[in-house]
Design a protein around this motif. Structure first.
Motif, PDB file in Angstrom:
ATOM      1  N   TYR A 281      24.491 -42.947 -62.541  1.00  0.00           N
ATOM      2  CA  TYR A 281      24.694 -44.390 -62.614  1.00  0.00           C
ATOM      3  C   TYR A 281      23.540 -45.118 -61.921  1.00  0.00           C
ATOM      4  CZ  TYR A 281      27.075 -48.906 -61.981  1.00  0.00           C
ATOM      5  OH  TYR A 281      27.407 -50.234 -61.997  1.00  0.00           O
ATOM      6  N   GLY A 282      23.108 -44.590 -60.790  1.00  0.00           N
ATOM      7  CA  GLY A 282      21.972 -45.181 -60.097  1.00  0.00           C
ATOM      8  C   GLY A 282      20.709 -45.145 -60.937  1.00  0.00           C
ATOM      9  N   ALA A 283      20.445 -44.002 -61.579  1.00  0.00           N
ATOM     10  CA  ALA A 283      19.252 -43.878 -62.410  1.00  0.00           C
ATOM     11  C   ALA A 283      19.300 -44.847 -63.585  1.00  0.00           C
ATOM     12  CB  ALA A 283      19.121 -42.439 -62.910  1.00  0.00           C
ATOM     13  N   ARG A 284      20.478 -45.046 -64.163  1.00  0.00           N
ATOM     14  CA  ARG A 284      20.597 -45.965 -65.294  1.00  0.00           C
ATOM     15  C   ARG A 284      20.222 -47.382 -64.895  1.00  0.00           C
ATOM     16  NH1 ARG A 284      26.111 -46.807 -68.832  1.00  0.00           N
ATOM     17  NH2 ARG A 284      25.541 -44.749 -69.649  1.00  0.00           N
ATOM     18  N   HIS A 285      20.547 -47.779 -63.649  1.00  0.00           N
ATOM     19  CA  HIS A 285      20.381 -49.173 -63.247  1.00  0.00           C
ATOM     20  C   HIS A 285      19.276 -49.398 -62.211  1.00  0.00           C
ATOM     21  CE1 HIS A 285      23.820 -50.516 -65.549  1.00  0.00           C
ATOM     22  NE2 HIS A 285      24.525 -49.507 -65.061  1.00  0.00           N
ATOM     23  N   GLY A 286      18.427 -48.406 -62.002  1.00  0.00           N
ATOM     24  CA  GLY A 286      17.311 -48.587 -61.094  1.00  0.00           C
ATOM     25  C   GLY A 286      17.720 -48.700 -59.633  1.00  0.00           C
ATOM     26  N   LEU A 287      18.790 -47.996 -59.257  1.00  0.00           N
ATOM     27  CA  LEU A 287      19.294 -48.019 -57.890  1.00  0.00           C
ATOM     28  C   LEU A 287      18.975 -46.705 -57.195  1.00  0.00           C
ATOM     29  CD1 LEU A 287      22.829 -49.450 -58.761  1.00  0.00           C
ATOM     30  CD2 LEU A 287      20.808 -50.761 -58.036  1.00  0.00           C
ATOM     31  N   TRP A 288      19.164 -46.663 -55.887  1.00  0.00           N
ATOM     32  CA  TRP A 288      19.021 -45.429 -55.142  1.00  0.00           C
ATOM     33  C   TRP A 288      20.122 -45.344 -54.092  1.00  0.00           C
ATOM     34  CZ3 TRP A 288      15.728 -49.565 -55.104  1.00  0.00           C
ATOM     35  CH2 TRP A 288      15.590 -50.273 -53.905  1.00  0.00           C
ATOM     36  N   GLN A 289      20.265 -44.182 -53.469  1.00  0.00           N
ATOM     37  CA  GLN A 289      21.318 -43.983 -52.479  1.00  0.00           C
ATOM     38  C   GLN A 289      20.825 -44.314 -51.074  1.00  0.00           C
ATOM     39  OE1 GLN A 289      22.332 -39.828 -54.050  1.00  0.00           O
ATOM     40  NE2 GLN A 289      24.358 -40.599 -53.471  1.00  0.00           N
ATOM     41  N   LEU A 290      21.767 -44.737 -50.245  1.00  0.00           N
ATOM     42  CA  LEU A 290      21.475 -44.892 -48.821  1.00  0.00           C
ATOM     43  C   LEU A 290      21.398 -43.535 -48.146  1.00  0.00           C
ATOM     44  CD1 LEU A 290      23.963 -47.812 -48.151  1.00  0.00           C
ATOM     45  CD2 LEU A 290      21.462 -47.982 -48.023  1.00  0.00           C
ATOM     46  N   ASP A 291      22.276 -42.640 -48.579  1.00  0.00           N
ATOM     47  CA  ASP A 291      22.351 -41.266 -48.075  1.00  0.00           C
ATOM     48  C   ASP A 291      22.793 -40.403 -49.247  1.00  0.00           C
ATOM     49  OD1 ASP A 291      23.971 -38.876 -46.970  1.00  0.00           O
ATOM     50  OD2 ASP A 291      22.941 -39.604 -45.179  1.00  0.00           O
ATOM     51  N   GLU A 292      22.156 -39.263 -49.441  1.00  0.00           N
ATOM     52  CA  GLU A 292      22.436 -38.450 -50.624  1.00  0.00           C
ATOM     53  C   GLU A 292      23.854 -37.897 -50.651  1.00  0.00           C
ATOM     54  OE1 GLU A 292      19.419 -35.493 -50.975  1.00  0.00           O
ATOM     55  OE2 GLU A 292      17.920 -36.924 -51.729  1.00  0.00           O
ATOM     56  N   ARG A 293      24.560 -37.934 -49.515  1.00  0.00           N
ATOM     57  CA  ARG A 293      25.928 -37.398 -49.474  1.00  0.00           C
ATOM     58  C   ARG A 293      26.993 -38.504 -49.548  1.00  0.00           C
ATOM     59  NH1 ARG A 293      24.526 -34.391 -44.036  1.00  0.00           N
ATOM     60  NH2 ARG A 293      23.415 -36.398 -43.926  1.00  0.00           N
ATOM     61  N   ILE A 294      26.557 -39.761 -49.636  1.00  0.00           N
ATOM     62  CA  ILE A 294      27.472 -40.895 -49.639  1.00  0.00           C
ATOM     63  C   ILE A 294      27.346 -41.628 -50.974  1.00  0.00           C
ATOM     64  CG2 ILE A 294      28.161 -43.017 -48.476  1.00  0.00           C
ATOM     65  CD1 ILE A 294      28.542 -40.570 -46.751  1.00  0.00           C
ATOM     66  N   ALA A 295      28.467 -42.102 -51.513  1.00  0.00           N
ATOM     67  CA  ALA A 295      28.499 -42.654 -52.864  1.00  0.00           C
ATOM     68  C   ALA A 295      28.000 -44.090 -52.974  1.00  0.00           C
ATOM     69  CB  ALA A 295      29.919 -42.559 -53.436  1.00  0.00           C
ATOM     70  N   TYR A 296      27.642 -44.749 -51.885  1.00  0.00           N
ATOM     71  CA  TYR A 296      27.090 -46.098 -51.994  1.00  0.00           C
ATOM     72  C   TYR A 296      25.681 -46.042 -52.581  1.00  0.00           C
ATOM     73  CZ  TYR A 296      30.830 -48.016 -49.071  1.00  0.00           C
ATOM     74  OH  TYR A 296      32.046 -48.406 -48.571  1.00  0.00           O
ATOM     75  N   LEU A 297      25.373 -47.042 -53.412  1.00  0.00           N
ATOM     76  CA  LEU A 297      24.033 -47.210 -53.962  1.00  0.00           C
ATOM     77  C   LEU A 297      23.451 -48.522 -53.443  1.00  0.00           C
ATOM     78  CD1 LEU A 297      24.848 -46.147 -57.613  1.00  0.00           C
ATOM     79  CD2 LEU A 297      23.326 -44.899 -56.058  1.00  0.00           C
ATOM     80  N   THR A 298      22.136 -48.626 -53.508  1.00  0.00           N
ATOM     81  CA  THR A 298      21.473 -49.847 -53.081  1.00  0.00           C
ATOM     82  C   THR A 298      20.325 -50.140 -54.028  1.00  0.00           C
ATOM     83  OG1 THR A 298      20.510 -50.980 -51.171  1.00  0.00           O
ATOM     84  CG2 THR A 298      19.872 -48.682 -51.509  1.00  0.00           C
ATOM     85  N   GLY A 299      19.853 -51.388 -54.012  1.00  0.00           N
ATOM     86  CA  GLY A 299      18.760 -51.778 -54.880  1.00  0.00           C
ATOM     87  C   GLY A 299      18.497 -53.262 -54.757  1.00  0.00           C
ATOM     88  N   ASP A 300      17.520 -53.738 -55.524  1.00  0.00           N
ATOM     89  CA  ASP A 300      17.141 -55.145 -55.474  1.00  0.00           C
ATOM     90  C   ASP A 300      17.688 -55.954 -56.636  1.00  0.00           C
ATOM     91  OD1 ASP A 300      15.673 -54.781 -53.104  1.00  0.00           O
ATOM     92  OD2 ASP A 300      13.975 -54.002 -54.252  1.00  0.00           O
ATOM     93  N   THR A 301      18.245 -55.277 -57.647  1.00  0.00           N
ATOM     94  CA  THR A 301      18.857 -55.961 -58.785  1.00  0.00           C
ATOM     95  C   THR A 301      20.165 -55.256 -59.120  1.00  0.00           C
ATOM     96  OG1 THR A 301      16.667 -56.509 -59.678  1.00  0.00           O
ATOM     97  CG2 THR A 301      18.559 -56.732 -61.167  1.00  0.00           C
ATOM     98  N   PRO A 302      21.299 -55.897 -58.926  1.00  0.00           N
ATOM     99  CA  PRO A 302      22.581 -55.230 -59.199  1.00  0.00           C
ATOM    100  C   PRO A 302      22.859 -55.118 -60.694  1.00  0.00           C
ATOM    101  CG  PRO A 302      22.960 -57.491 -58.538  1.00  0.00           C
ATOM    102  CD  PRO A 302      21.482 -57.251 -58.402  1.00  0.00           C
ATOM    103  N   PRO A 303      23.647 -54.144 -61.113  1.00  0.00           N
ATOM    104  CA  PRO A 303      24.013 -54.007 -62.527  1.00  0.00           C
ATOM    105  C   PRO A 303      24.834 -55.209 -62.989  1.00  0.00           C
ATOM    106  CG  PRO A 303      24.521 -52.006 -61.302  1.00  0.00           C
ATOM    107  CD  PRO A 303      24.205 -53.062 -60.296  1.00  0.00           C
TER     108      PRO A 303
END
Length: 384
Positions: A281-303
């Motif tokens: 889902y992150g790759a689809r929307h240009g996001l990345w993770q805060l921590d690879e073991r945690i499900a939160y994503l972050t980015g500069d443009t939300p889906p």
């Protein structure tokens, strides 16, 4: 205890007299003594069945479409798929002959019949089958044990019972019928099995695809697909009653890593998380993770179409620093989201004793081993 309907009850409720009595009692409330007495005067010894049916029809309105005249048992309604979820599953079977081997009162069967080449329903429970004859009058129905096949060639749909007198069942072998026995009974045939979203899929190697389905932000169920029905190892499908649906699969790219916080925090839909597709889902929307073991994503443009969280301020987490942060921003109404930390949001909110006028969301998580606080403003992102 829920009312136990008999075949005689169902025969009465399906009759012209039963329909008249149900209409006359439709506004009654079984929790009011006066209404119970009125139902007894109108329905006689069928009053309990009538009042239970009135109650279940009211409950069904929030879950099933066009079911205001249906018949239910309490357990059958509880386990029935919401119409939007059943419709989605049926859409994957358009044009195929389909046999629902645990059809119950017909909530899935009615959606399957609309798109299938031919549809057949069966169940071992005589009362539920009689109700299905009322709810799905144009679909052929037979009484049969799901583990003893009575059809050939058709796609098999099953929804094993996940509750008994002791409560919810969690182990696949405790379902009725057990999942492995169901797969064995229909080996070599295309099979779709509805089940709980929290199952351990690794214990079910015969499932070629696991699909997690959410509706309006709530994960409703999982479906196990086999044979030609499976098109990906894992799939998440997100349905909304007020917007478009979308799906994502394990075949999509997942090349995202962890990095510094962006302008937004994204909490992916529960179906995406449970299907293990957060990176996809992150790759689809240009996001990345805060921590690879945690499900939160972050980015500069939300889906588009999601509820996202614009970061106002962030830093190390402790109750003391959080209390000071909230006081500084005059926060009095607080939503608390937590992943990766042992924090009870309700208990924490009480301890914070908020006094301000502003609304805010706080995201508590960890990056590596460090607990972190993100003070955010929640924003509903419009569809593009």
């Amino acid at each position: 205890m829920p009312y136990a309907f008999s075949l005689d009850d169902v025969a009465f409720l399906r009759s012209a007299e039963g329909e008249r009595v149900l209409a006359e009692c439709a506004a009654l409330d079984a929790s009011r003594i006066a209404d119970v007495e009125k139902a007894r005067r109108i329905a006689g010894d069928r009053a309990a069945a009538v009042l239970e049916t009135v109650l279940l029809r009211r409950k069904a309105g929030a879950k099933l479409d066009a079911a205001e005249n249906w018949l239910f048992t309490g357990d059958a309604l509880q386990q029935a798929s919401a119409s939007a979820v059943a419709r989605h599953r049926a859409s994957r079977l358009t044009g195929r002959d389909v046999h629902d081997v645990t059809c119950s009162i017909g909530a899935d069967l009615v959606e399957l019949a609309r798109v299938a080449g031919r549809a057949l329903g069966s169940d071992v429970d005589e009362v539920r089958l009689a109700m299905a004859r009322h709810n799905c009058p144009d679909v052929p129905l037979v009484r049969a044990d799901a583990l003893r096949p009575v059809s050939r060639g058709a796609v098999v749909i099953a929804d094993p019972a996940r509750r008994d007198a002791k409560g919810r069942r969690w182990r696949p072998e405790d379902f009725a019928p057990p999942l492995d026995q169901l797969a064995e009974a229909y080996a070599g045939r295309d099979l779709a099995v509805k089940c709980s979203p929290g199952l351990d899929w690794a214990a079910l190697p015969w499932a070629d695809e696991v699909e997690l389905v959410s509706l309006d932000g709530q994960v409703r169920e999982a479906c196990l697909w086999t044979g030609d029905l499976a098109t990906a190892a894992r799939r998440a499908t997100v349905l909304r009653t007020d917007g478009p649906q979308w799906t994502i699969t394990s075949d999509e790219p997942d090349d995202v890593g962890a990095g510094e916080p962006g302008e937004w925090i994204i909490d992916p839909d529960g179906a995406v998380v449970r299907a293990g597709l957060v990176k996809h889902y992150g790759a689809r929307h240009g996001l990345w993770q805060l921590d690879e073991r945690i499900a939160y994503l972050t980015g500069d443009t939300p889906p588009p179409g999601v509820r996202a969280f614009r970061v106002v301020e962030h830093g190390p987490y402790s109750e003391k620093t959080l209390r000071a942060l909230l006081k500084r921003h005059d926060v009095g109404r607080l939503e608390i989201l937590v992943r990766g930390l042992d924090v009870d949001p309700d208990a924490l909110r009480k301890r914070l004793k908020l006094r301000g006028d502003a609304d805010a969301t706080v995201v508590l998580t960890r990056i590596g081993r460090a607990p972190v606080t993100f003070l955010c403003q929640a924003v509903r992102i419009p569809l593009r």
